[in-house]
Write a protein that holds these residues in place. Structure first.
Motif, mmCIF file in Angstrom:
data_model
loop_
_atom_site.group_PDB
_atom_site.id
_atom_site.type_symbol
_atom_site.label_atom_id
_atom_site.label_comp_id
_atom_site.label_asym_id
_atom_site.label_seq_id
_atom_site.Cartn_x
_atom_site.Cartn_y
_atom_site.Cartn_z
ATOM 1 N N GLY B 90 36.374 57.514 24.261
ATOM 2 C CA GLY B 90 37.741 57.233 24.694
ATOM 3 C C GLY B 90 38.023 55.773 24.954
ATOM 4 N N CYS B 91 39.232 55.528 25.465
ATOM 5 C CA CYS B 91 39.661 54.140 25.662
ATOM 6 C C CYS B 91 39.180 53.583 26.994
ATOM 7 C CB CYS B 91 41.176 54.046 25.625
ATOM 8 S SG CYS B 91 41.922 55.071 24.396
ATOM 9 N N LEU B 92 38.897 54.479 27.942
ATOM 10 C CA LEU B 92 38.541 54.002 29.279
ATOM 11 C C LEU B 92 37.293 53.108 29.278
ATOM 12 C CD1 LEU B 92 39.468 57.044 31.527
ATOM 13 C CD2 LEU B 92 40.723 54.936 31.186
ATOM 14 N N PRO B 93 36.212 53.491 28.547
ATOM 15 C CA PRO B 93 35.064 52.579 28.526
ATOM 16 C C PRO B 93 35.413 51.210 27.959
ATOM 17 C CG PRO B 93 34.451 54.702 27.648
ATOM 18 C CD PRO B 93 35.927 54.722 27.811
ATOM 19 N N GLN B 94 36.401 51.187 27.043
ATOM 20 C CA GLN B 94 36.807 49.898 26.462
ATOM 21 C C GLN B 94 37.386 48.966 27.522
ATOM 22 O OE1 GLN B 94 39.318 50.105 23.053
ATOM 23 N NE2 GLN B 94 37.576 50.457 21.693
ATOM 24 N N ILE B 95 38.077 49.546 28.500
ATOM 25 C CA ILE B 95 38.650 48.723 29.568
ATOM 26 C C ILE B 95 37.512 48.093 30.381
ATOM 27 C CG2 ILE B 95 40.100 48.758 31.654
ATOM 28 C CD1 ILE B 95 41.615 51.122 30.266
ATOM 29 N N LEU B 96 36.478 48.902 30.648
ATOM 30 C CA LEU B 96 35.312 48.385 31.378
ATOM 31 C C LEU B 96 34.619 47.299 30.559
ATOM 32 C CD1 LEU B 96 33.737 51.675 32.782
ATOM 33 C CD2 LEU B 96 35.002 49.947 34.044
ATOM 34 N N GLN B 97 34.498 47.562 29.244
ATOM 35 C CA GLN B 97 33.867 46.579 28.359
ATOM 36 C C GLN B 97 34.640 45.264 28.367
ATOM 37 O OE1 GLN B 97 33.543 49.289 24.819
ATOM 38 N NE2 GLN B 97 31.764 48.015 24.457
ATOM 39 N N LEU B 98 35.972 45.392 28.341
ATOM 40 C CA LEU B 98 36.822 44.200 28.346
ATOM 41 C C LEU B 98 36.602 43.402 29.629
ATOM 42 C CD1 LEU B 98 39.005 42.865 26.593
ATOM 43 C CD2 LEU B 98 40.711 44.049 27.940
ATOM 44 N N GLY B 99 36.475 44.125 30.745
ATOM 45 C CA GLY B 99 36.202 43.484 32.035
ATOM 46 C C GLY B 99 34.878 42.717 31.983
ATOM 47 N N LEU B 100 33.877 43.350 31.384
ATOM 48 C CA LEU B 100 32.558 42.731 31.262
ATOM 49 C C LEU B 100 32.621 41.467 30.393
ATOM 50 C CD1 LEU B 100 29.539 43.066 31.939
ATOM 51 C CD2 LEU B 100 29.299 44.447 29.891
ATOM 52 N N LEU B 101 33.446 41.562 29.335
ATOM 53 C CA LEU B 101 33.627 40.437 28.418
ATOM 54 C C LEU B 101 34.219 39.230 29.155
ATOM 55 C CD1 LEU B 101 33.107 40.880 25.327
ATOM 56 C CD2 LEU B 101 35.558 40.747 25.042
ATOM 57 N N ILE B 102 35.254 39.497 29.961
ATOM 58 C CA ILE B 102 35.914 38.433 30.720
ATOM 59 C C ILE B 102 34.927 37.838 31.729
ATOM 60 C CG2 ILE B 102 37.791 37.949 32.372
ATOM 61 C CD1 ILE B 102 39.361 40.243 30.890
ATOM 62 N N LEU B 103 34.149 38.712 32.357
ATOM 63 C CA LEU B 103 33.157 38.272 33.337
ATOM 64 C C LEU B 103 32.114 37.357 32.687
ATOM 65 C CD1 LEU B 103 32.183 38.963 36.362
ATOM 66 C CD2 LEU B 103 30.502 40.367 35.219
ATOM 67 N N LEU B 104 31.619 37.783 31.513
ATOM 68 C CA LEU B 104 30.612 36.989 30.796
ATOM 69 C C LEU B 104 31.148 35.599 30.451
ATOM 70 C CD1 LEU B 104 28.901 39.447 28.284
ATOM 71 C CD2 LEU B 104 27.779 38.067 30.015
ATOM 72 N N TYR B 105 32.410 35.581 29.963
ATOM 73 C CA TYR B 105 33.052 34.317 29.599
ATOM 74 C C TYR B 105 33.121 33.404 30.822
ATOM 75 C CZ TYR B 105 36.789 31.082 28.351
ATOM 76 O OH TYR B 105 37.521 29.952 28.130
ATOM 77 N N HIS B 106 33.556 33.982 31.929
ATOM 78 C CA HIS B 106 33.708 33.265 33.191
ATOM 79 C C HIS B 106 32.359 32.665 33.641
ATOM 80 C CE1 HIS B 106 36.039 32.393 36.719
ATOM 81 N NE2 HIS B 106 35.127 32.920 37.499
ATOM 82 N N VAL B 107 31.321 33.506 33.601
ATOM 83 C CA VAL B 107 29.980 33.088 34.031
ATOM 84 C C VAL B 107 29.463 31.953 33.144
ATOM 85 C CG1 VAL B 107 27.564 33.844 34.133
ATOM 86 C CG2 VAL B 107 29.341 35.315 35.046
ATOM 87 N N LEU B 108 29.565 32.158 31.818
ATOM 88 C CA LEU B 108 29.008 31.159 30.894
ATOM 89 C C LEU B 108 29.743 29.829 30.971
ATOM 90 C CD1 LEU B 108 28.173 33.485 27.902
ATOM 91 C CD2 LEU B 108 26.548 32.074 29.143
ATOM 92 N N ILE B 109 31.076 29.895 31.076
ATOM 93 C CA ILE B 109 31.857 28.658 31.187
ATOM 94 C C ILE B 109 31.460 27.905 32.462
ATOM 95 C CG2 ILE B 109 34.211 27.888 31.830
ATOM 96 C CD1 ILE B 109 33.938 27.926 28.861
ATOM 97 N N ASN B 110 31.290 28.646 33.556
ATOM 98 C CA ASN B 110 30.853 28.036 34.817
ATOM 99 C C ASN B 110 29.486 27.388 34.673
ATOM 100 O OD1 ASN B 110 32.802 28.240 36.746
ATOM 101 N ND2 ASN B 110 32.196 30.266 37.453
ATOM 102 N N PHE B 111 28.571 28.129 34.047
ATOM 103 C CA PHE B 111 27.191 27.679 33.896
ATOM 104 C C PHE B 111 27.098 26.423 33.017
ATOM 105 C CE2 PHE B 111 22.956 28.301 31.730
ATOM 106 C CZ PHE B 111 22.187 27.993 32.833
ATOM 107 N N ILE B 112 27.882 26.437 31.938
ATOM 108 C CA ILE B 112 27.804 25.332 30.985
ATOM 109 C C ILE B 112 28.475 24.071 31.514
ATOM 110 C CG2 ILE B 112 28.583 24.584 28.685
ATOM 111 C CD1 ILE B 112 28.317 27.686 27.965
ATOM 112 N N SER B 113 29.599 24.263 32.195
ATOM 113 C CA SER B 113 30.376 23.078 32.591
ATOM 114 C C SER B 113 29.970 22.484 33.940
ATOM 115 C CB SER B 113 31.873 23.430 32.586
ATOM 116 O OG SER B 113 32.079 24.539 33.412
#
Lengths: 81, 256
Positions: B90-113
């Motif tokens: 279903g679509c619900l896991p995709q929402i969780l996945q999207l959240g994880l994606l945003i989190l990963l982006y946030h973490v990596l940008i913080n770590f790199i910069s």
């Protein structure tokens, strides 16, 4: 039977759903690339198409309610949509 | 949110302490994160494989239940149940996945910069790259584009049209509605086909503007996806497209 939408609120919602349908392949591919998997809907009628049909038949609010209810009920082998 | 970000950042910092470089810690983090996600990806990949295998039976069901959408839906679900296919995550896991994606982006940008985290000075040098800035030699953006193209071709065999109910209803109004649905499915299939090439180009352009640390993560995670996909369904659409290209180059080649 689906009706023609005349209500502007309904039209906006339907176009938003169409927008989601167009952007969905990007999200799907992005999830497979970054996380390695993405769930796919194999229902003959997707929830977005179902919601559009319900909005046309019953109006915006009831249609949206039915659409959300279908998404929430969606689980393995569920057929009673 | 901030607490989860801090946990991920701490893991990255520890990996940096072990490897001594931002680049190697990003690669180790990618491997670690994807290995943890593997138990979640495997059922989805298994279902995809099984769905491909039962396609001939699905076609038969469509023939059998022409015009009766409800009966087709029930029969299709019975078929999935019979073969133990669970496609309806279903679509619900995709929402969780999207959240994880945003989190990963946030973490990596913080770590790199951030040059220094918790008193640890980060080393942004990795081969020719300064991971805090975009790759001036365009190697990573090109690699990101190529790996994305390979993966896109592997997972999209031939740009199939999504299953639609045969449009042979007696009612003209129903026919019109079915036609609309078919058009939408056709448009989605066309979009999917275009995505094969749009996505790699988009990825390359994004990698051009991102700090190269993020581009490195993107390339590494795509390579992981390619390997994962290969072990589950082989080269998939990639072999099909390469045969098509070969046939165009050498028209006498017989496609088996």
């Amino acid at each position: 039977m689906s009706k023609k939408l005349t209500h502007s609120r309904g039209l906006v919602v339907v176009w938003l759903i169409h927008g989601y349908q167009l952007l969905h392949p990007i999200l799907h591919q992005l999830l497979i690339t970054i996380l390695g998997f993405s769930s796919t809907c194999r229902q003959p009628e997707s929830c977005s198409n179902y919601t559009i049909r319900q909005i046309r038949n019953h109006g915006t609010m009831i249609g949206l309610k039915k659409g959300f209810s279908r998404i929430l009920k969606c689980r393995s082998y569920a057929t009673n949509h | 949110m901030q607490q989860i970000t801090n946990v991920f950042l701490e893991i990255l910092v520890q990996l940096h302490n072990i490897t001594g470089s931002l680049g190697w810690s990003i690669l180790a983090f990618t491997f670690l994160a994807r290995s943890i996600l593997l138990p979640l990806s495997l059922p989805s990949l298994k279902s995809q494989k099984k769905i491909k295998e039962v396609q001939p039976e699905l076609k038969k069901l469509q023939e059998k239940h022409r015009g009766d959408k409800k009966a087709l839906q029930v029969a299709q679900m019975e078929l999935y149940k019979k073969y133990n296919i669970n496609p309806l995550a279903g679509c619900l896991p995709q929402i969780l996945q999207l959240g994880l994606l945003i989190l990963l982006y946030h973490v990596l940008i913080n770590f790199i910069s951030t040059p220094e985290i918790n008193g640890v000075v980060l080393n942004p040098k990795f081969f020719w790259l300064d991971l805090a800035h975009a790759d001036k030699l365009y190697v990573l953006p090109v690699l990101a584009g190529i790996t994305q193209l390979i993966l896109s071709l592997m997972i999209a065999p031939g740009g199939e049209v999504r299953d639609v109910v045969p449009n042979d209803s007696k009612s003209k109004k129903v026919q019109v509605e079915n036609k609309k649905e078919e058009d939408m499915a056709q448009m989605a299939a066309t979009m999917q086909k275009q995505m094969l090439f749009v996505m790699p180009v988009m990825t390359a352009f994004l990698a051009l503007s991102f700090p190269s640390g993020l581009a490195l993560y993107w390339v590494a995670t795509t390579v992981f996806s390619i390997i994962q996909q290969y072990f589950f369904s082989g080269w998939g659409g990639l072999s099909l497209y390469s045969k098509r290209i070969l046939a165009k180059i050498r028209p006498t080649t017989v496609i088996k």
